[in-house]
Design an enzyme around this catalytic site. Sequence first.
Site, short mmCIF file in Angstrom:
data_model
loop_
_atom_site.label_atom_id
_atom_site.label_comp_id
_atom_site.label_asym_id
_atom_site.label_seq_id
_atom_site.Cartn_x
_atom_site.Cartn_y
_atom_site.Cartn_z
N GLY A 134 3.46 -11.69 -22.59
CA GLY A 134 3.74 -11.43 -20.98
C GLY A 134 2.57 -11.52 -20.31
N LEU A 186 2.00 -13.36 -17.88
CA LEU A 186 1.59 -14.81 -18.04
C LEU A 186 0.51 -15.10 -16.93
CD1 LEU A 186 5.29 -16.42 -18.79
CD2 LEU A 186 3.53 -15.12 -20.33
N HIS A 187 -0.27 -16.21 -17.33
CA HIS A 187 -1.42 -16.72 -16.31
C HIS A 187 -1.39 -18.20 -16.88
CE1 HIS A 187 -3.65 -16.88 -20.16
NE2 HIS A 187 -3.79 -15.47 -20.22
N HIS A 223 -1.20 -19.40 -20.29
CA HIS A 223 0.30 -19.54 -21.03
C HIS A 223 1.21 -20.82 -20.36
CE1 HIS A 223 -0.69 -14.98 -20.96
NE2 HIS A 223 -0.31 -15.26 -22.29
#
Length: 279
Positions: free
Chosen positions: A32, A34-35, A38
Amino acid sequence: MIQTINTIKALQEALKKDRKEGKTVGFVPTMGALHEGHLKLVDHASEENDIVVVSIFVNPIQFNNKEDLEKYPRDVQGDIDKLEKHHTNYVFAPSVDEMYPDEVTKHYNFGTLEKVMEGKFRPGHFNGVAVVVHRLFEIVHPDKAYFGEKDFQQLAIIRKLVETEDLSVKIKGIPTIREHDGLAMSSRNQRLTQEERKKAPLIYQTLCNASEKKNKETVEDVKRYVIETLNKNGFSVEYFELVDSQDLQPVSNWNEAESLRGCIAAFLGNVRLIDNIAF
Ligand code: PAF
């Protein structure tokens, strides 16, 4: 529309239907927060597969530092919102009990691969990664799974896991995505203070400067240059190694391996950052 699923049974039922229709499955395991890095993995997965599964699970058994686990950023709804624009069919967000109903006792042996760098400084970390990735692979049965090269040693460990356990999934390593100033994207960047965030790109800049010194200075001198430059500027370098890109063993001469990687871990305040580039 993304379907969020919390149980193994429900995910497997959904995937069974897709498989019956002959669809291929791409899988992006994450913790998780997320950036863009990802999301790039998700884009690759959706280009190469019919169905995309993203897992969001902060895996407690891969953290060897309690504070790091507690402070790991969590925002599942925010993550799902980000995925809406990136063709994801299923978000699998299980609880710890769902993933680990029993005590975890499995021990993998990755030999010398886990004795260096992250393996040396974070005991038990790669076993925890291997346990969760293996379990996720058994649940999802993906055709392809996507991992970032930012975690270069993790990628090597996962390739080894697939080889030794004879798994059918194809592992795809995707180049690191960087901020405009060169900082490797990482969920941990969120924990940097404003001041630290300004300093953080020095890691990548120093790696790039060091790679210019290849064949002009000794390996030892280049290693000293990286460590001293960063330590002088407020970082606390845990390791910087020049390694063979294949087996990740440190080299002492430039011609010792066909392809070299410079890998670093450094603290900036309380935040541990890692990065690597090809040399
Ligand atoms: O790279 C990560 O985010 C994690 O180590 C992974 C592969 C999702 C396993 O928990």
